[in-house]
Design an enzyme around this catalytic site. Sequence first.
Site, short mmCIF file in Angstrom:
data_model
loop_
_atom_site.label_atom_id
_atom_site.label_comp_id
_atom_site.label_asym_id
_atom_site.label_seq_id
_atom_site.Cartn_x
_atom_site.Cartn_y
_atom_site.Cartn_z
N GLY A 128 0.85 -1.19 0.00
CA GLY A 128 0.00 0.00 0.00
C GLY A 128 0.88 1.23 0.00
N ARG A 129 0.45 2.26 0.70
CA ARG A 129 1.21 3.52 0.69
C ARG A 129 2.64 3.32 1.18
NH1 ARG A 129 -1.76 8.55 -0.54
NH2 ARG A 129 -3.93 7.92 -0.46
N ARG A 210 1.94 -4.77 12.78
CA ARG A 210 1.45 -4.71 14.15
C ARG A 210 1.87 -5.98 14.88
NH1 ARG A 210 1.10 0.00 13.75
NH2 ARG A 210 -0.76 1.29 13.78
N ASP A 234 9.56 -4.30 15.19
CA ASP A 234 9.35 -2.91 15.60
C ASP A 234 8.08 -2.81 16.44
OD1 ASP A 234 10.05 -0.09 15.45
OD2 ASP A 234 8.18 0.11 14.34
N HIS A 258 8.71 0.31 18.16
CA HIS A 258 7.78 1.16 17.41
C HIS A 258 8.36 2.54 17.06
CE1 HIS A 258 3.23 1.15 16.54
NE2 HIS A 258 3.86 1.89 15.64
N SER A 261 8.55 4.47 11.96
CA SER A 261 8.04 5.68 11.29
C SER A 261 7.05 6.35 12.22
CB SER A 261 7.39 5.28 9.98
OG SER A 261 7.04 6.43 9.26
#
Length: 295
Positions: A128-129, A210, A234, A258, A261
């Site tokens: 995706g993005r 996630r 992450d 986390h 980004s």
Amino acid sequence: MTGMTILIAMPNRDQQALKDELLAMDSSLDIRLWPDIGRADDIEFAVLWQHPEGLLGQLHQLRVAQSYGAGVESILKDRELRHNILITRVCGEALQDSMSTYLAERIAAHRLPGHSIAETTVGVLGVGRLGLAAVRHLQALGYQVTGWRRSKDELEDIRVLHGGEQLFQLCAQSDFIICLLPLTPATENILNIHLFNHFRRDAWLINVGRGAHVVENDLIFALEKSLLRGATLDVTRTEPCPPDHPFRRHPAIELTEHTASITDPHEAATVILINYHNLQHSAPLQCRVNHKLGY
Ligand code: NDP
Ligand code: OXD
């Protein structure tokens, strides 16, 4: 046209910093910061990040729930979310660039000695993005990159696979497997022992999606059995990862807490303001989320 009231409800983030960014762009905005929500029926637009339970049920006039990040699972799982509330999220170059840089760095840190970049294969779950930007970045660095996505749409210049069988094939072919999927009922627990059984023994997993994408005991077991070489995580099911969690002392697990980004308040404010104005003018919102697909 009179302005709408915006509520910012993100207990673990800097609410004031976002308010300041928004006011610097448009000083006429009426912005409230949780927990001082005032008259709940004034609020038509809410910016949310891990928002408190019970909040959505109070916001009877809410029209837009805007996530402060790219992920929206904490909004979608709220049982008080009404179907007519539009959901949007943050997307933009800062978020993409920081993710792509993080991934390139983690791959460089764990690349097999003697393996050149051109020989190194990377499988990206989710194009995706963020995934697409990462694929393009890694391709530009010289890696052999293949994506995996839900829809069968082709992407220019990128090899993309679909479906369960092809996911197994991709894992069997990749030196690095990156998970950049959103958390949905279809993707939860996707990184499990059945998948690890298809990994190359010298493969390295990077999960930036996630924590709930990973079946934690399966990962520990797979590492014990040397089904893969190691993992950079992450994200974890509980964040921060608890001090006594087995991931913390595992020699083949790298935890980055986390940080891949982190939403830039300026980029977030830009998207929020566009969506706020588009809502007032009945124009389509940016970065919309499909309730049914969950992303
Ligand atoms: P997008 O919604 O833009 O892209 C999601 C991608 O996942 C799409 O390619 C989509 O397929 C694919 N996908 C979704 N469901 C499935 C499925 N069941 N099977 C196969 N592919 C699937 O999300 P973003 O790229 O913006 O973000 C992805 C996730 O990254 C976020 O949801 C968040 O969890 C995580 N994230 C993590 C951060 C961090 O710091 N660790 C920071 C920001 C985000 P298709 O293209 O066919 O629709
Ligand atoms: C996000 C994140 O979804 O930071 O933006 O994880």
